[in-house]
Enzyme design. Structure first.
Site, PDB file in Angstrom:
ATOM      1  CB  CYS A  90      17.699 -10.642   6.487  1.00 53.85           C
ATOM      2  SG  CYS A  90      18.167 -11.476   4.958  1.00 53.85           S
ATOM      3  CB  CYS A 131      19.187 -10.358  -1.822  1.00 59.18           C
ATOM      4  SG  CYS A 131      17.769  -9.797  -0.857  1.00 59.18           S
ATOM      5  CB  CYS A 176      15.168  -5.278   3.329  1.00 59.96           C
ATOM      6  SG  CYS A 176      16.271  -6.648   3.710  1.00 59.96           S
ATOM      7  CB  CYS A 219      12.449 -13.588   1.625  1.00 58.30           C
ATOM      8  SG  CYS A 219      12.235 -11.785   1.515  1.00 58.30           S
ATOM      9  CD  GLN A 249      -0.587  -1.824  -4.435  1.00 59.82           C
ATOM     10  OE1 GLN A 249       0.593  -2.063  -4.170  1.00 59.82           O
ATOM     11  NE2 GLN A 249      -0.956  -0.712  -5.052  1.00 59.82           N
ATOM     12  CE1 TYR A 256      -2.423   3.837 -17.133  1.00 60.43           C
ATOM     13  CE2 TYR A 256      -3.616   5.463 -15.849  1.00 60.43           C
ATOM     14  CZ  TYR A 256      -2.815   5.144 -16.916  1.00 60.43           C
ATOM     15  OH  TYR A 256      -2.394   6.130 -17.768  1.00 60.43           O
ATOM     16  CD  GLU A 294      -5.157  -3.129 -16.341  1.00 56.06           C
ATOM     17  OE1 GLU A 294      -4.092  -3.388 -16.939  1.00 56.06           O
ATOM     18  OE2 GLU A 294      -5.221  -2.342 -15.382  1.00 56.06           O
ATOM     19  CG  ASP A 331      -2.883   2.223  -8.568  1.00 54.67           C
ATOM     20  OD1 ASP A 331      -1.750   2.729  -8.441  1.00 54.67           O
ATOM     21  OD2 ASP A 331      -3.197   1.127  -8.067  1.00 54.67           O
ATOM     22  CB  CYS A 358       4.198   2.847  -6.864  1.00 58.14           C
ATOM     23  SG  CYS A 358       4.383   2.726  -8.652  1.00 58.14           S
TER      24      CYS A 358
END
Length: 481
Positions: free
Chosen positions: A111, A115, A118, A201, A316, A345, A366, A409, A436
């Protein structure tokens, strides 16, 4: 975690110079010389051998004066001529104006949309995995101030994704306008003001890959000459349940609900269309969610559990890899039947339901209202007896009492001040921390070890191929356990 149940995925913490997050920008068009070619060129700029990837879109090299330079459009092993775009006392940024010697790990991305979605696509996948592990090790050394040998020994190999492309179950498309004032859907590169229009995409599942083009035409027709207040379009698709949900994020005001249901049904086969009414300046501050057609939510299957998710709720984006996270958490916590376990969380139940299925007595905390509602619904559907608390983890944790185990998390910002001390006060023998963001996680690693917990296992998991993002599953054990 890219792109949450009111989690602020756009908030990036401060990082040290060598791990500074470079701006996501499209890879430059570069002229590639054969490896044997001379480095003589009319292109201005300094010749730089590229050493490694940063935690960002840029690769890292050093200028002739020893200064670190972050180079967009380069990969480790390249020799590039760098055009500097920014110079600071301790580091510089630039772009690869010319590739003089191409790395053996350089590949041609499928691609070229530009944008910014990636940024690691020019790097071979095996090299991406090596680089992601290296960034986790680097975070432990630089941010947690851990001995390098210990960090190397603790961090396992990065768990590869089954799919390197076509893995995303979700697209979040920004809305913009072309030169004629017509609606476009696409991505906004980090640091950029304009939306880059997309037709498709390749990161997305096959059932939603072509959604940008299909929805662009439908929404142009729907809007006619009126302003719908549309500022974002979310699309989620499951390969397991076949559900496809379209979420139209709009400002408050009138909206053609019946026409939207009819138009979008003909554009993209879907099981649900919802309207999320929110403030575009604070897109996560949701005022209400309206079901326009279908069941008004999206269903996914994760680790044997069926999860119903509202449009604002976090899930996710790589379902198969999310199951790897669950496996690692359960194995690391070594939960026995009857253990009292907290899930902070908790979201809609990704870890909560498997912990309950393993026989634990689970309390889930949460703060996001949509996720709390989803979690209650998912627990009821699973027949799981779970104590669900809607509230802030930092405030609720001290009230939970003594724990046998705990999983956290958190969003990218990591754990708030005082949370690690509260966890230590609850005295769980083991803690699983899913992160993350390696930088904020490493900061919290140091806090845990100061509170009497020892990091015993670290596993990077690649949920986001072709990007620099990586999930980290880490296990802490209380000293003396």
């Amino acid at each position: 975690m890219i792109d949450t149940s009111t989690r602020n995925d756009n908030a990036a913490p401060d990082r040290s110079v060598d791990t500074a997050k470079a701006q996501d920008a499209p890879a430059p068009e570069v002229a590639t010389a054969p490896a044997s070619a001379s480095c003589v060129s009319d292109t201005p700029g300094e010749v730089v051998p590229i050493e490694r990837m940063s935690f960002g879109s840029a690769a890292v090299g050093h200028l002739s004066d020893g200064k670190t330079v972050f180079v967009e459009g380069a990969v480790p092993g390249d020799v590039v001529r760098v055009e500097l775009t920014e110079e600071k006392p301790r580091f510089a940024r630039g772009r690869a104006a010319e590739i003089l010697e191409a790395s053996p790990d350089r590949v041609a991305p499928p691609c070229a949309a530009g944008c910014g979605g990636c940024p690691w696509a020019p790097l071979a996948y095996e090299a991406q995995l090596v680089a992601k592990r290296a960034n986790v090790v680097d975070a432990l050394v630089r941010t947690a101030h851990m001995d390098a040998a210990r960090a190397e020994a603790l961090v396992g190999s990065c768990v590869p994704s089954k799919r390197q492309w076509g893995y995303r179950n979700k697209l979040e498309l920004s809305c913009g306008a072309d030169g004629a004032g017509r609606l476009i859907l696409g991505m906004r590169p980090e640091g950029g003001a304009d939306v880059v229009s997309l037709d498709a995409c390749p990161l997305a599942h096959r059932n939603i890959e072509g959604a940008p083009k299909a929805l662009r035409g439908a929404l142009r027709y729907l809007s006619g000459g009126q302003d719908l207040g549309l500022f974002r379009v979310g699309v989620r698709g499951s390969l397991r349940t076949r559900d496809v949900e379209i979420a139209l994020w709009t400002t408050p005001g009138p909206f053609p609900r019946a026409a939207a249901a009819k138009t979008l049904a003909s554009a993209l086969k879907n099981t649900s269309v919802v309207r999320v009414v929110a403030d575009p300046g604070r897109a996560r501050k949701v005022k209400k969610v309206e079901a326009i057609s279908g069941k008004g939510c999206w269903e996914e299957e994760v680790a044997g559990s069926r999860l119903l998710l509202s449009a604002p709720s976090f899930a996710q984006v790589n379902t198969a890899q999310a199951e790897k996270l669950v496996e690692l958490v359960l194995a690391g916590l070594e939960v026995d039947a009857g253990d009292y376990v907290a899930d902070l969380y908790a979201g809609a139940g990704t870890f909560t339901l498997p912990l309950a299925a393993a026989g634990a007595c689970v309390v889930a905390v949460e703060s996001a209202g949509s996720s709390v509602r989803d979690l209650r619904r998912n627990a009821e559907r699973a027949g799981a007896d779970i104590d669900i608390i809607g509230g802030d983890a930092a405030r609720e944790l001290p009230e939970l009492g003594e724990l046998d185990a705990l999983v956290v998390d958190p969003p990218r910002a990591g754990l708030a001040d005082g949370v690690v001390a509260s966890i230590a006060a609850a005295s769980p023998r083991r803690v699983a921390y899913v992160s993350c963001d390696a930088s904020t996680w490493a900061r919290d690693v140091a806090r845990f070890e100061q509170e009497g917990y020892r990091l015993i296992r670290v596993t990077p998991v690649d949920l986001f191929p072709q990007t620099y993002h990586v999930e980290v599953v880490s296990i802490f054990e209380r000293s003396g356990s």
